[in-house]
Design a protein around this motif. Structure first.
Motif, PDB file in Angstrom:
ATOM      1  N   CYS A 348      37.946  28.576  30.243  1.00  0.00           N
ATOM      2  CA  CYS A 348      36.654  28.182  29.654  1.00  0.00           C
ATOM      3  C   CYS A 348      36.850  27.591  28.260  1.00  0.00           C
ATOM      4  CB  CYS A 348      35.692  29.364  29.604  1.00  0.00           C
ATOM      5  SG  CYS A 348      35.301  30.077  31.221  1.00  0.00           S
ATOM      6  N   GLY A 349      37.925  26.830  28.087  1.00  0.00           N
ATOM      7  CA  GLY A 349      38.195  26.186  26.814  1.00  0.00           C
ATOM      8  C   GLY A 349      38.795  27.087  25.761  1.00  0.00           C
ATOM      9  N   VAL A 350      39.095  28.343  26.107  1.00  0.00           N
ATOM     10  CA  VAL A 350      39.644  29.294  25.145  1.00  0.00           C
ATOM     11  C   VAL A 350      41.078  29.638  25.540  1.00  0.00           C
ATOM     12  CG1 VAL A 350      39.409  31.600  24.148  1.00  0.00           C
ATOM     13  CG2 VAL A 350      37.356  30.254  24.705  1.00  0.00           C
ATOM     14  N   ARG A 351      41.963  29.645  24.533  1.00  0.00           N
ATOM     15  CA  ARG A 351      43.355  30.000  24.810  1.00  0.00           C
ATOM     16  C   ARG A 351      43.460  31.514  24.995  1.00  0.00           C
ATOM     17  NH1 ARG A 351      48.133  31.537  22.308  1.00  0.00           N
ATOM     18  NH2 ARG A 351      50.022  30.402  22.981  1.00  0.00           N
ATOM     19  N   ILE A 352      43.997  31.907  26.169  1.00  0.00           N
ATOM     20  CA  ILE A 352      44.139  33.324  26.504  1.00  0.00           C
ATOM     21  C   ILE A 352      45.626  33.649  26.569  1.00  0.00           C
ATOM     22  CG2 ILE A 352      43.715  35.108  28.234  1.00  0.00           C
ATOM     23  CD1 ILE A 352      41.190  34.170  26.895  1.00  0.00           C
ATOM     24  N   GLY A 353      46.038  34.620  25.765  1.00  0.00           N
ATOM     25  CA  GLY A 353      47.421  35.052  25.754  1.00  0.00           C
ATOM     26  C   GLY A 353      47.506  36.538  25.481  1.00  0.00           C
ATOM     27  N   LYS A 354      48.708  37.018  25.182  1.00  0.00           N
ATOM     28  CA  LYS A 354      48.903  38.436  24.922  1.00  0.00           C
ATOM     29  C   LYS A 354      47.999  38.888  23.777  1.00  0.00           C
ATOM     30  CE  LYS A 354      52.388  41.928  23.924  1.00  0.00           C
ATOM     31  NZ  LYS A 354      53.820  42.240  23.735  1.00  0.00           N
ATOM     32  N   GLY A 355      47.267  39.986  24.026  1.00  0.00           N
ATOM     33  CA  GLY A 355      46.358  40.528  23.029  1.00  0.00           C
ATOM     34  C   GLY A 355      44.928  40.057  23.178  1.00  0.00           C
ATOM     35  N   SER A 356      44.685  39.032  23.987  1.00  0.00           N
ATOM     36  CA  SER A 356      43.321  38.536  24.182  1.00  0.00           C
ATOM     37  C   SER A 356      42.484  39.549  24.951  1.00  0.00           C
ATOM     38  CB  SER A 356      43.336  37.209  24.948  1.00  0.00           C
ATOM     39  OG  SER A 356      44.035  36.210  24.247  1.00  0.00           O
ATOM     40  N   VAL A 358      39.448  40.049  27.621  1.00  0.00           N
ATOM     41  CA  VAL A 358      38.791  39.286  28.676  1.00  0.00           C
ATOM     42  C   VAL A 358      37.865  40.207  29.462  1.00  0.00           C
ATOM     43  CG1 VAL A 358      40.676  37.611  28.934  1.00  0.00           C
ATOM     44  CG2 VAL A 358      40.703  39.702  30.292  1.00  0.00           C
ATOM     45  N   ARG A 359      36.854  39.585  30.073  1.00  0.00           N
ATOM     46  CA  ARG A 359      35.965  40.315  30.983  1.00  0.00           C
ATOM     47  C   ARG A 359      36.404  39.972  32.412  1.00  0.00           C
ATOM     48  NH1 ARG A 359      31.350  42.706  29.830  1.00  0.00           N
ATOM     49  NH2 ARG A 359      31.181  41.513  27.877  1.00  0.00           N
ATOM     50  N   LEU A 360      36.581  40.989  33.238  1.00  0.00           N
ATOM     51  CA  LEU A 360      37.083  40.781  34.594  1.00  0.00           C
ATOM     52  C   LEU A 360      35.956  40.321  35.514  1.00  0.00           C
ATOM     53  CD1 LEU A 360      39.367  43.953  34.915  1.00  0.00           C
ATOM     54  CD2 LEU A 360      39.992  41.650  34.136  1.00  0.00           C
ATOM     55  N   ARG A 361      36.237  39.240  36.262  1.00  0.00           N
ATOM     56  CA  ARG A 361      35.293  38.696  37.234  1.00  0.00           C
ATOM     57  C   ARG A 361      36.005  38.469  38.565  1.00  0.00           C
ATOM     58  NH1 ARG A 361      30.485  40.069  35.298  1.00  0.00           N
ATOM     59  NH2 ARG A 361      29.983  39.148  33.254  1.00  0.00           N
ATOM     60  N   PRO A 362      36.519  39.524  39.208  1.00  0.00           N
ATOM     61  CA  PRO A 362      37.253  39.335  40.467  1.00  0.00           C
ATOM     62  C   PRO A 362      36.327  38.862  41.571  1.00  0.00           C
ATOM     63  CG  PRO A 362      36.869  41.668  40.064  1.00  0.00           C
ATOM     64  CD  PRO A 362      36.429  40.939  38.827  1.00  0.00           C
ATOM     65  N   ASP A 419      41.235  32.317  36.889  1.00  0.00           N
ATOM     66  CA  ASP A 419      39.833  32.043  37.220  1.00  0.00           C
ATOM     67  C   ASP A 419      39.094  33.314  37.631  1.00  0.00           C
ATOM     68  OD1 ASP A 419      41.018  32.497  39.656  1.00  0.00           O
ATOM     69  OD2 ASP A 419      40.462  30.581  40.564  1.00  0.00           O
ATOM     70  N   GLU A 420      39.709  34.472  37.481  1.00  0.00           N
ATOM     71  CA  GLU A 420      39.040  35.735  37.737  1.00  0.00           C
ATOM     72  C   GLU A 420      38.698  36.481  36.453  1.00  0.00           C
ATOM     73  OE1 GLU A 420      40.488  37.381  41.976  1.00  0.00           O
ATOM     74  OE2 GLU A 420      42.080  37.392  40.448  1.00  0.00           O
ATOM     75  N   VAL A 421      38.827  35.810  35.337  1.00  0.00           N
ATOM     76  CA  VAL A 421      38.461  36.400  34.043  1.00  0.00           C
ATOM     77  C   VAL A 421      37.663  35.390  33.243  1.00  0.00           C
ATOM     78  CG1 VAL A 421      40.594  37.791  34.063  1.00  0.00           C
ATOM     79  CG2 VAL A 421      40.521  35.641  32.775  1.00  0.00           C
ATOM     80  N   GLU A 422      37.005  35.897  32.190  1.00  0.00           N
ATOM     81  CA  GLU A 422      36.367  35.023  31.212  1.00  0.00           C
ATOM     82  C   GLU A 422      36.597  35.626  29.830  1.00  0.00           C
ATOM     83  OE1 GLU A 422      31.804  36.774  31.235  1.00  0.00           O
ATOM     84  OE2 GLU A 422      32.348  35.232  32.721  1.00  0.00           O
ATOM     85  N   PRO A 423      36.624  34.788  28.808  1.00  0.00           N
ATOM     86  CA  PRO A 423      36.828  35.332  27.437  1.00  0.00           C
ATOM     87  C   PRO A 423      35.740  36.335  27.115  1.00  0.00           C
ATOM     88  CG  PRO A 423      37.058  32.939  27.453  1.00  0.00           C
ATOM     89  CD  PRO A 423      36.520  33.308  28.801  1.00  0.00           C
TER      90      PRO A 423
END
Length: 424
Positions: A348-356, A358-362, A419-423
């Motif tokens: 969603c345009g946000v860089r996701i890495g270690k420590g980020s 996220v909200r789980l959307r399985p 694609d199963e998570v969002e920031p």
């Protein structure tokens, strides 16, 4: 027996009895009414299941080598309880006499056919080894408390006929590579195509597999062959069987051609207290479940099969310290290989890495029930992994899980696709 072959035999025994008798180990259990599922070679005229297997494997043998080929299988023994009547004996599912139960329930005996030959014996032409197992019938009388004859148990082995056909071919090239081929076929005469499966099983090779040892040579892994042998490995044809290297890692002198898929150098877990006949399950789970059987269920299990009785006694007598050993064992900790550029993904345009966070959307890819329970939970990304197929996965721990520190320390994570998570 050589040490490598003895080590291989322990693994082969687990294959031999895979599915022999499933929890709850009672004849009346639905799952035990359809038995003998792996490695069954039926008579050639019986429809629906194979009557033969083909094993092809690769062997480095620049000079002469000797082969030790062992065909191992279970031979089903029909066990029928018969009640005595005025006009003779009549089969019954169960008979209770003097407080003792007798059940009609098939058993099995181990069989092995072995041949030792030199490699030139089979490169010059195919060798055929006939396997003949004679029939046998044993009658055990059942007597009442007063010595009166009330019934009998009839145990019968039907005769078995089979063949092993062994051949080898030297392949071109500088490596002394040989393709070894072993065909196993049930050659029993059978005319009753409409007979019940349990009848055909008594003339079948059950859990059939091969142990092949070599001296003066070395087998080549078909799962992970060296670069120079990849082409030859792809050309090997295996039907109804799966050959793997067995023994200590690094050894290449014994192959197990198994009816179930294994990896190279499979091993019996040292924590396992004994056979449970269900290698796809967990010893701790089966042991605890066995301990929860009612006394009536245990009574039935004991008379179902002698091996079931052994499981019950072992589960009842297992010391707490041995049961504790079954509660998880970490062999080694490994972090899947990754490179710096794989350490982050964009969601969603946000860089996701270690420590980020996220909200789980399985559910975008699958509908796994365990994952769906986590919908909406906040998690912390521990790493971004790249698998062998080039697909990225997020390793996460739940933010509100009190055990997350332990999971992080042991490398035990939950895995989700980007694609199963969002920031968060």
């Amino acid at each position: 027996m050589t040490a490598p072959m003895e080590s291989a035999r322990r693994v082969a025994d687990a294959v031999l009895y895979e599915g022999y008798l499933l929890y709850p180990y009672r004849a009346s259990a639905a799952k035990n009414r359809m038995r003998w599922q792996f490695g069954v070679l039926v008579p050639p005229n019986y429809p629906g299941e194979p009557s033969a297997s083909v094993t092809e494997c690769l062997l480095e043998a620049p000079g002469e080598a000797r082969l030790d080929v062992r065909l191992r299988f279970l031979h089903v023994r029909g066990k029928t309880v018969e009640r005595r009547e005025d006009d003779g004996y009549w089969p019954v599912p169960r008979l209770t006499v003097g407080g003792r139960d007798y059940l009609s329930f098939d058993e099995a005996a181990e069989r092995e056919a072995r041949t030792i030959l030199s490699l030139p014996d089979v490169t010059d032409g195919r060798r055929t080894i006939e396997v003949r197992v004679p029939g046998e019938r044993v009658i055990e009388p059942i007597t009442g408390p007063g010595g009166e004859r009330t019934g009998r148990v009839v145990c019968e082995h039907q005769p078995l006929d089979a063949e092993m056909r062994i051949s080898a071919e030297r392949l071109p090239g500088p490596y002394g590579l040989v393709r070894l081929r072993v065909e196993v076929e049930n050659t029993a005469h059978w005319e009753r195509a409409d007979a019940p499966r349990e009848e055909a099983l008594r003339r079948s090779l059950v859990a059939a597999h091969l142990l092949i040892g070599v001296s003066g040579g070395a087998f080549v892994s078909l799962l992970d062959p060296p670069l120079w042998a990849e082409g030859a490995a792809r050309q090997c044809r295996n039907e109804n069987t799966w050959p793997v290297l067995v023994g200590e890692p690094g050894r290449r002198d014994v192959v197990l051609s198994s009816p179930i898929i294994l990896y190279d150098h499979p091993a019996i877990a040292p924590e396992s207290p004994g056979d449970l006949f269900d290698s796809t399950e967990i010893d701790e789970l089966l042991t605890l479940r066995t301990q929860t059987l009612t006394e009536e269920e245990k009574r039935e299990a004991r008379v179902t099969d002698p091996r079931a009785a052994e499981i019950l006694e072992r589960a009842a007598d297992l010391p707490p310290e041995l049961l504790e050993r079954l509660h998880g064992a970490i062999r080694h900790l490994e972090v899947p290989a990754r490179t710096p550029e794989d350490d982050a993904v964009t969601v969603c345009g946000v860089r996701i890495g270690k420590g980020s966070r996220v909200r789980l959307r399985p559910g975008a890819r699958r509908a796994d029930a365990h994952d769906m329970f986590l919908t909406g939970r906040i998690a912390r990304v521990e790493a971004v992994f790249l698998d062998v197929d080039g697909v990225r996965h997020l390793a996460v721990t739940l933010e509100d899980d009190p055990g997350s520190d332990l999971q992080r320390e042991q490398g035990r994570f939950l895995y989700f696709a980007p694609d199963e998570v969002e920031p968060a």
